[in-house]
Design a protein around this motif. Structure first.
Motif, PDB file in Angstrom:
ATOM      1  N   LEU A   1      -4.741  -9.049  -2.433  1.00  0.00           N
ATOM      2  CA  LEU A   1      -5.655  -8.783  -3.542  1.00  0.00           C
ATOM      3  C   LEU A   1      -6.746  -7.863  -3.017  1.00  0.00           C
ATOM      4  O   LEU A   1      -7.646  -8.289  -2.292  1.00  0.00           O
ATOM      5  N   VAL A   2      -6.659  -6.583  -3.376  1.00  0.00           N
ATOM      6  CA  VAL A   2      -7.466  -5.536  -2.751  1.00  0.00           C
ATOM      7  C   VAL A   2      -8.606  -5.095  -3.668  1.00  0.00           C
ATOM      8  O   VAL A   2      -8.381  -4.708  -4.820  1.00  0.00           O
ATOM      9  N   ASP A   3      -9.808  -5.150  -3.157  1.00  0.00           N
ATOM     10  CA  ASP A   3     -10.993  -4.673  -3.864  1.00  0.00           C
ATOM     11  C   ASP A   3     -10.954  -3.144  -3.925  1.00  0.00           C
ATOM     12  O   ASP A   3     -10.911  -2.470  -2.907  1.00  0.00           O
TER      13      ASP A   3
ATOM     14  N   ARG B   1      -5.252  -4.971 -11.717  1.00  0.00           N
ATOM     15  CA  ARG B   1      -3.952  -4.439 -12.113  1.00  0.00           C
ATOM     16  C   ARG B   1      -2.933  -4.700 -11.003  1.00  0.00           C
ATOM     17  O   ARG B   1      -3.266  -4.763  -9.817  1.00  0.00           O
ATOM     18  N   THR B   2      -1.696  -4.857 -11.404  1.00  0.00           N
ATOM     19  CA  THR B   2      -0.604  -5.023 -10.454  1.00  0.00           C
ATOM     20  C   THR B   2      -0.191  -3.660  -9.932  1.00  0.00           C
ATOM     21  O   THR B   2       0.117  -2.756 -10.715  1.00  0.00           O
ATOM     22  N   GLU B   3      -0.192  -3.513  -8.611  1.00  0.00           N
ATOM     23  CA  GLU B   3       0.345  -2.291  -8.008  1.00  0.00           C
ATOM     24  C   GLU B   3       1.854  -2.429  -7.832  1.00  0.00           C
ATOM     25  O   GLU B   3       2.597  -1.506  -8.117  1.00  0.00           O
TER      26      GLU B   3
ATOM     27  N   GLN C   1       8.153 -11.548   1.307  1.00  0.00           N
ATOM     28  CA  GLN C   1       7.964 -10.599   0.221  1.00  0.00           C
ATOM     29  C   GLN C   1       6.470 -10.323   0.065  1.00  0.00           C
ATOM     30  O   GLN C   1       5.642 -11.221   0.220  1.00  0.00           O
ATOM     31  N   ILE C   2       6.150  -9.065  -0.239  1.00  0.00           N
ATOM     32  CA  ILE C   2       4.755  -8.632  -0.324  1.00  0.00           C
ATOM     33  C   ILE C   2       4.477  -8.035  -1.698  1.00  0.00           C
ATOM     34  O   ILE C   2       5.210  -7.163  -2.171  1.00  0.00           O
ATOM     35  N   ALA C   3       3.394  -8.484  -2.331  1.00  0.00           N
ATOM     36  CA  ALA C   3       2.908  -7.880  -3.565  1.00  0.00           C
ATOM     37  C   ALA C   3       1.478  -7.402  -3.337  1.00  0.00           C
ATOM     38  O   ALA C   3       0.785  -7.897  -2.445  1.00  0.00           O
ATOM     39  N   VAL C   4       1.039  -6.440  -4.141  1.00  0.00           N
ATOM     40  CA  VAL C   4      -0.337  -5.955  -4.063  1.00  0.00           C
ATOM     41  C   VAL C   4      -0.916  -5.869  -5.468  1.00  0.00           C
ATOM     42  O   VAL C   4      -0.294  -5.325  -6.384  1.00  0.00           O
ATOM     43  N   ALA C   5      -2.113  -6.437  -5.631  1.00  0.00           N
ATOM     44  CA  ALA C   5      -2.898  -6.271  -6.851  1.00  0.00           C
ATOM     45  C   ALA C   5      -4.223  -5.658  -6.443  1.00  0.00           C
ATOM     46  O   ALA C   5      -4.799  -6.021  -5.420  1.00  0.00           O
ATOM     47  N   GLN C   6      -4.701  -4.697  -7.205  1.00  0.00           N
ATOM     48  CA  GLN C   6      -5.995  -4.075  -6.930  1.00  0.00           C
ATOM     49  C   GLN C   6      -6.945  -4.417  -8.074  1.00  0.00           C
ATOM     50  O   GLN C   6      -6.548  -4.428  -9.242  1.00  0.00           O
ATOM     51  N   TYR C   7      -8.176  -4.715  -7.718  1.00  0.00           N
ATOM     52  CA  TYR C   7      -9.107  -5.127  -8.756  1.00  0.00           C
ATOM     53  C   TYR C   7     -10.455  -4.442  -8.615  1.00  0.00           C
ATOM     54  O   TYR C   7     -10.842  -3.964  -7.564  1.00  0.00           O
ATOM     55  N   SER C   8     -11.135  -4.401  -9.741  1.00  0.00           N
ATOM     56  CA  SER C   8     -12.538  -3.974  -9.831  1.00  0.00           C
ATOM     57  C   SER C   8     -13.046  -4.657 -11.102  1.00  0.00           C
ATOM     58  O   SER C   8     -13.139  -5.871 -11.130  1.00  0.00           O
TER      59      SER C   8
ATOM     60  N   LEU D   1      -0.819   4.042  -2.219  1.00  0.00           N
ATOM     61  CA  LEU D   1      -1.682   3.177  -3.020  1.00  0.00           C
ATOM     62  C   LEU D   1      -2.913   3.945  -3.506  1.00  0.00           C
ATOM     63  O   LEU D   1      -3.709   4.426  -2.707  1.00  0.00           O
ATOM     64  N   PRO D   2      -3.106   4.077  -4.822  1.00  0.00           N
ATOM     65  CA  PRO D   2      -4.232   4.862  -5.348  1.00  0.00           C
ATOM     66  C   PRO D   2      -5.524   4.063  -5.372  1.00  0.00           C
ATOM     67  O   PRO D   2      -5.506   2.823  -5.393  1.00  0.00           O
ATOM     68  N   TYR D   3      -6.627   4.762  -5.371  1.00  0.00           N
ATOM     69  CA  TYR D   3      -7.950   4.140  -5.421  1.00  0.00           C
ATOM     70  C   TYR D   3      -8.370   3.971  -6.875  1.00  0.00           C
ATOM     71  O   TYR D   3      -8.340   4.914  -7.659  1.00  0.00           O
ATOM     72  N   LYS D   4      -8.809   2.759  -7.239  1.00  0.00           N
ATOM     73  CA  LYS D   4      -9.066   2.428  -8.634  1.00  0.00           C
ATOM     74  C   LYS D   4     -10.496   2.746  -9.087  1.00  0.00           C
ATOM     75  O   LYS D   4     -10.719   3.450 -10.046  1.00  0.00           O
ATOM     76  N   GLY D   5     -11.495   2.177  -8.398  1.00  0.00           N
ATOM     77  CA  GLY D   5     -12.881   2.338  -8.803  1.00  0.00           C
ATOM     78  C   GLY D   5     -13.294   1.318  -9.864  1.00  0.00           C
ATOM     79  O   GLY D   5     -12.454   0.828 -10.625  1.00  0.00           O
ATOM     80  N   GLY D   6     -14.581   0.982  -9.902  1.00  0.00           N
ATOM     81  CA  GLY D   6     -15.087   0.030 -10.886  1.00  0.00           C
ATOM     82  C   GLY D   6     -16.012  -0.988 -10.253  1.00  0.00           C
ATOM     83  O   GLY D   6     -16.548  -0.769  -9.164  1.00  0.00           O
ATOM     84  N   ASN D   7     -16.220  -2.126 -10.944  1.00  0.00           N
ATOM     85  CA  ASN D   7     -17.086  -3.188 -10.459  1.00  0.00           C
ATOM     86  C   ASN D   7     -16.307  -4.196  -9.608  1.00  0.00           C
ATOM     87  O   ASN D   7     -15.117  -4.018  -9.370  1.00  0.00           O
ATOM     88  N   THR D   8     -16.982  -5.285  -9.195  1.00  0.00           N
ATOM     89  CA  THR D   8     -16.347  -6.277  -8.321  1.00  0.00           C
ATOM     90  C   THR D   8     -16.283  -7.621  -9.030  1.00  0.00           C
ATOM     91  O   THR D   8     -17.202  -8.430  -8.942  1.00  0.00           O
ATOM     92  N   LEU D   9     -15.191  -7.864  -9.747  1.00  0.00           N
ATOM     93  CA  LEU D   9     -15.001  -9.125 -10.466  1.00  0.00           C
ATOM     94  C   LEU D   9     -13.883  -9.908  -9.774  1.00  0.00           C
ATOM     95  O   LEU D   9     -12.734  -9.908 -10.210  1.00  0.00           O
TER      96      LEU D   9
END
Length: 212
Positions: free
Chosen positions: A34-36, A79-81, A68-75, A100-108
């Motif tokens: 779970l990536v900020d 969103r599910t990557e 198995q590896i999953a990645v979700a990115q949040y701000s 992996l793209p950079y999302k941007g936004g707040n920290t929730l």
């Protein structure tokens, strides 16, 4: 020569726990990173985070009957990557990490924990019955929403939580989020350039959790 052969034999039976060597456990495990991706990180630091993620993943044997590896990115909105069953080989997984793209936004973070539990730990996303479930949170700041209730829900679902804090993170919050003991589940670094210092320790503790 004899001593070198002995050393190599010991390595075969007692693999060294360093990044770059695959885990020797045959246990199935589901690891969701779970990536900020908030604006406070910035693109150069996000590249460092991406490199860190690749270094950790490279230490495991990847496959539909292994890890198995999953990645979700949040701000502001998570969103599910990709899902647990999106990539079945290490090479395709490493390629995805590199893109992996950079999302941007707040920290929730609380919202992100709820999202991860709902969207990544189910059969459609690749969850296997009986597989060990792990979330590795990587963040550089304090959450702007509540984390207590979402953390409780994740833990009640049998998910083990690791937390990696960088720069402006809140250690108290990460200790609240992570599983016990904090000594093996919480990591704190002063800067993104120091993430490499914790790769070995994190991968070893992840391995130990999977084997147990």
């Amino acid at each position: 020569m004899a001593s070198m052969l002995l050393f190599l034999a010991l390595l075969h039976f007692f693999p060294v726990g360093v990044a770059g060597l695959e885990s020797q456990t045959s246990a199935e495990a589901e690891i969701v990173f779970l990536v900020d991706g908030s604006w406070s990180i910035g693109r150069p630091n996000f590249r460092a985070m991406r490199h860190f993620l690749g270094s950790v993943v490279d230490a495991f044997d990847i496959g539909p009957d292994k890890v198995q590896i999953a990645v979700a990115q949040y701000s502001g909105d998570p969103r599910t990557e990709w899902h647990l069953n999106s990539y079945s080989t290490k090479q395709t997984l490493m390629d995805a990490i590199a893109r992996l793209p950079y999302k941007g936004g707040n920290t929730l973070t609380g919202t992100a924990l709820n999202f991860t539990l709902s969207n990544h730990f189910n059969a459609q996303a690749g969850l296997r019955p009986g597989a060990h479930k792990i979330v590795v949170l990587i963040t550089d700041g304090k959450s702007q929403d509540d984390v207590k209730a979402p953390t409780a829900r994740v833990k009640e679902a049998g998910v083990e939580l690791f937390a990696v804090g960088i720069k402006n993170h809140d250690v108290t919050e990460l200790r609240e989020i992570s599983s016990d003991p904090a000594e093996t589940h919480v990591y704190s670094v002063r800067d993104f350039s120091l993430l490499g210092d914790i790769v070995d320790d994190l991968t070893n503790n992840l391995r130990n959790s999977i084997k147990e």
